[in-house]
Design a protein around this motif. Structure first.
Motif, PDB file in Angstrom:
ATOM      1  N   PRO A  71     110.293   1.170  56.240  1.00  0.00           N
ATOM      2  CA  PRO A  71     110.068   2.179  56.612  1.00  0.00           C
ATOM      3  C   PRO A  71     110.708   3.872  56.434  1.00  0.00           C
ATOM      4  N   SER A  72     111.333   4.067  55.112  1.00  0.00           N
ATOM      5  CA  SER A  72     111.404   4.354  54.340  1.00  0.00           C
ATOM      6  C   SER A  72     110.534   4.920  53.555  1.00  0.00           C
ATOM      7  N   LYS A  73     109.757   4.259  53.151  1.00  0.00           N
ATOM      8  CA  LYS A  73     108.098   4.443  52.558  1.00  0.00           C
ATOM      9  C   LYS A  73     106.780   5.036  52.319  1.00  0.00           C
ATOM     10  N   ASP A  74     106.898   3.799  53.611  1.00  0.00           N
ATOM     11  CA  ASP A  74     105.252   3.847  54.757  1.00  0.00           C
ATOM     12  C   ASP A  74     105.158   5.289  55.489  1.00  0.00           C
ATOM     13  N   PRO A  75     103.562   5.243  54.643  1.00  0.00           N
ATOM     14  CA  PRO A  75     103.296   6.201  55.095  1.00  0.00           C
ATOM     15  C   PRO A  75     103.508   6.722  57.068  1.00  0.00           C
ATOM     16  N   VAL A  76     103.832   8.102  57.620  1.00  0.00           N
ATOM     17  CA  VAL A  76     103.914   7.849  59.152  1.00  0.00           C
ATOM     18  C   VAL A  76     102.632   8.790  59.600  1.00  0.00           C
ATOM     19  N   VAL A  77     102.656   8.269  60.453  1.00  0.00           N
ATOM     20  CA  VAL A  77     100.515   7.819  61.198  1.00  0.00           C
ATOM     21  C   VAL A  77     101.060   8.391  62.526  1.00  0.00           C
ATOM     22  N   LEU A  78     100.524  10.019  63.223  1.00  0.00           N
ATOM     23  CA  LEU A  78     100.382  10.402  64.601  1.00  0.00           C
ATOM     24  C   LEU A  78      98.878   9.549  65.451  1.00  0.00           C
ATOM     25  N   TRP A  79      99.450   8.582  66.527  1.00  0.00           N
ATOM     26  CA  TRP A  79      98.191   8.873  66.812  1.00  0.00           C
ATOM     27  C   TRP A  79      97.180   9.156  68.080  1.00  0.00           C
ATOM     28  N   LEU A  80      96.412   9.657  68.246  1.00  0.00           N
ATOM     29  CA  LEU A  80      96.186  10.072  69.425  1.00  0.00           C
ATOM     30  C   LEU A  80      94.588  10.044  70.019  1.00  0.00           C
ATOM     31  N   ASN A  81      94.924   9.857  71.653  1.00  0.00           N
ATOM     32  CA  ASN A  81      93.712   8.805  72.562  1.00  0.00           C
ATOM     33  C   ASN A  81      92.927  10.149  72.969  1.00  0.00           C
ATOM     34  N   GLY A  82      91.732   9.632  73.267  1.00  0.00           N
ATOM     35  CA  GLY A  82      90.896  10.905  74.454  1.00  0.00           C
ATOM     36  C   GLY A  82      90.727  11.286  75.293  1.00  0.00           C
ATOM     37  N   GLY A  83      90.261  11.732  75.950  1.00  0.00           N
ATOM     38  CA  GLY A  83      90.060  12.000  77.303  1.00  0.00           C
ATOM     39  C   GLY A  83      88.668  13.099  77.544  1.00  0.00           C
ATOM     40  N   GLY A 145      93.698   8.691  65.819  1.00  0.00           N
ATOM     41  CA  GLY A 145      92.721   8.615  66.910  1.00  0.00           C
ATOM     42  C   GLY A 145      91.669   8.818  66.662  1.00  0.00           C
ATOM     43  N   GLU A 146      90.780   8.600  68.652  1.00  0.00           N
ATOM     44  CA  GLU A 146      89.476   7.984  68.277  1.00  0.00           C
ATOM     45  C   GLU A 146      88.849   8.538  69.481  1.00  0.00           C
ATOM     46  N   SER A 147      87.903   8.766  69.799  1.00  0.00           N
ATOM     47  CA  SER A 147      86.655   8.803  71.282  1.00  0.00           C
ATOM     48  C   SER A 147      87.351  10.466  70.831  1.00  0.00           C
ATOM     49  N   TYR A 148      87.488  11.079  71.910  1.00  0.00           N
ATOM     50  CA  TYR A 148      88.282  12.705  71.711  1.00  0.00           C
ATOM     51  C   TYR A 148      88.681  12.936  71.315  1.00  0.00           C
ATOM     52  N   ILE A 151      87.841  15.388  68.171  1.00  0.00           N
ATOM     53  CA  ILE A 151      88.132  17.866  68.131  1.00  0.00           C
ATOM     54  C   ILE A 151      89.668  17.354  67.734  1.00  0.00           C
ATOM     55  N   TYR A 152      90.511  16.516  68.508  1.00  0.00           N
ATOM     56  CA  TYR A 152      92.002  16.919  68.654  1.00  0.00           C
ATOM     57  C   TYR A 152      92.515  16.944  67.194  1.00  0.00           C
ATOM     58  N   VAL A 153      92.014  15.993  66.301  1.00  0.00           N
ATOM     59  CA  VAL A 153      92.684  15.831  64.533  1.00  0.00           C
ATOM     60  C   VAL A 153      91.849  16.620  63.818  1.00  0.00           C
ATOM     61  N   ILE A 179      89.644   8.481  61.794  1.00  0.00           N
ATOM     62  CA  ILE A 179      89.589   8.674  63.079  1.00  0.00           C
ATOM     63  C   ILE A 179      87.990   7.747  63.434  1.00  0.00           C
ATOM     64  N   GLY A 180      88.546   7.319  64.863  1.00  0.00           N
ATOM     65  CA  GLY A 180      87.185   6.287  65.452  1.00  0.00           C
ATOM     66  C   GLY A 180      86.701   6.485  66.285  1.00  0.00           C
ATOM     67  N   ASN A 181      85.158   6.168  66.331  1.00  0.00           N
ATOM     68  CA  ASN A 181      84.631   6.672  67.277  1.00  0.00           C
ATOM     69  C   ASN A 181      84.625   8.037  67.421  1.00  0.00           C
TER      70      ASN A 181
END
Length: 449
Positions: A71-83, A145-148, A151-153, A179-181
């Motif tokens: 946890p002190s070294k690994d990447p930090v990733v923000l995940w977003l779903n769509g809509g 994130g994925e789907s919509y 736009i966000y990412v 970004i996925g799909n």
């Protein structure tokens, strides 16, 4: 890796305006979860951040999962779903979060959880608001994130980069995004649907040729509209988010002569200069469907899982809400996987200029597609990634797991990669969890996929 889930993901452009955190990290620590019998595999935090600069202030709920690896070294990733307006808890409970629901729980009881062997938290941590968890501030930070979220990412990434360039504090160690799909460009996304359906054997050559010729030159003509109707009738019984999966909840419409659930791309066949009117808001995981969905209801063919009963039951349980430091339903309202109460409007701009700007600044980008998704078909994504004009440095090739083809990949210069996942639908980590963890962890670690 570390993944942060947001209930109201579309307001994340406000990331850099966070002024206060309602709970200190110690108070935000989750010690147990109703429905899960065991020790959490890593530190989990949840709570609210308060956003200034908008009328009345707003509180955004977050969920942070520390990496199970380093946890002190690994990447930090923000995940977003769509809509827009769909909860990022969707990804948490049905895709790549640390838990999965037990199948066949007794009706009326609290859904039970077990550990997800393909959780992305095995190699990353999920976070956004690093103001709260400053010990992770130096970790490499990615947005995904994925789907919509297509736009966000890129728009959020651009805001983060602007903050970095003008010296905003705290300084975010931003490295790139994936970004996925993802929805990206109306022309590329819309024009891919008919060729995708034809290539998958879902429509006849007559329908394909008619849509690709007549509708290109005269999309408003009666002949074009008749062929669009034929197209809609041919695909109306399919799960648009994964054509390999059953289409739940569509029995009352799939045999109707007029299909009102045709995806937006049906109305965008060919390079149309004058597209038909389209809905300004879409519900059901970036659904291009024309009909409005009730809050919490499943769109026909919209889900890989039969329904969202487990997630709705678990996240609306008051003991669960208390455990994750969420406000009770009497204050914040009930949880739905997609909420029409979120107001959102969008112009017709393409996201391609955002991608060009971000890659020109040296940030890493991975664009991936489940190749059986008909909501955002992969040929459109493949076409717009190619249109960037970058030199190919890793020519189209399969990527493998245990000597089996898991998908295909094409790498470009400027740290830009396009990748497909064989047999996956719109929610890649849900339909192909092992493959998703494989390419995700390799890419974040800078290893060849």
């Amino acid at each position: 890796m570390i993944v942060l889930k947001f209930i109201c993901s579309i307001t994340l452009a406000l990331l850099l305006t966070v002024s206060s955190v309602r709970a200190a990290p110690k108070e935000s620590l989750i010690t147990s979860l109703p429905g899960f019998d065991g020790t959490l595999p890593s530190e989990h935090y949840a709570g609210y951040v308060t956003i200034d600069g908008i009328p009345g202030k707003k509180n955004l709920f977050y969920y942070f999962i520390a990496s199970e690896r380093n946890p002190s070294k690994d990447p930090v990733v923000l995940w977003l779903n769509g809509g827009p307006g769909c909860s990022s808890f969707d990804g948490f409970v049905y895709e790549h979060g640390p838990f999965k629901f037990h199948v066949g729980k007794p009706k009326g009881s609290l859904p039970l959880l077990h550990l997800n062997p393909f959780s992305w938290s095995k190699v990353i941590g999920n976070l956004s608001f690093q103001l709260q968890l400053s010990k992770f501030l130096s970790n490499p930070f990615y947005i995904s994130g994925e789907s919509y979220a297509g736009i966000y990412v890129p728009t959020l990434a651009s805001e983060v980069v602007k903050g970095i360039q003008i010296g905003e504090t705290p300084l975010i160690n931003f490295k790139g995004y994936m970004i996925g799909n993802g929805i990206t460009d109306e022309k590329f996304d819309g024009n891919a649907l008919v060729p995708f359906a034809f290539g998958m054997g879902l429509i006849s050559s007559d329908i394909y040729e008619a849509c690709q010729t007549i509708c290109v030159y005269d999309p408003q003509s009666e002949t074009c509209q008749k062929n669009i109707k034929k197209f809609g009738q041919a695909v109306s019984g399919l799960n648009f988010y994964d054509i390999l999966e059953p289409c739940y909840g569509n029995s009352e419409t799939k045999n109707e002569s007029e299909n009102t659930n045709m995806p937006l791309g049906v109305h965008r066949t060919g390079v149309n200069k004058k597209p038909l009117p389209k809905r300004a808001r879409m519900f059901g995981r970036a659904s291009p469907f024309w009909t409005t969905r009730d809050a919490g209801a499943s769109s026909p063919g919209s889900h890989g899982e039969p329904d969202d009963e487990a997630a709705v039951g678990w996240l609306n349980d008051e003991a669960v809400r208390k455990a994750i430091h969420a406000a009770p339903a009497s204050v914040a309202g009930p949880w739905w996987i997609c909420a029409p109460r979120v107001n959102y409007s969008r112009g017709n701009e393409s996201m391609i200029p955002y991608h060009k700007n971000l890659t020109s600044w040296g940030y890493r980008v991975l664009i991936y597609s489940g190749d059986h998704d008909m909501a955002v078909p992969f040929p459109g994504t493949q076409a717009w990634t190619r249109s960037m004009g970058y030199k190919i440095i890793d020519e189209w090739r399969p990527w493998m797991i245990d000597d089996q083809v898991a998908g295909y990949l094409q790498g470009y210069d400027n740290n830009f990669t396009f990748l497909t996942i064989k047999g996956a639908g719109h929610m890649v980590a849900q339909t192909k969890p092992r493959e998703a963890l494989e390419f995700y962890s390799h890419w974040l670690d800078g290893k060849p996929i």
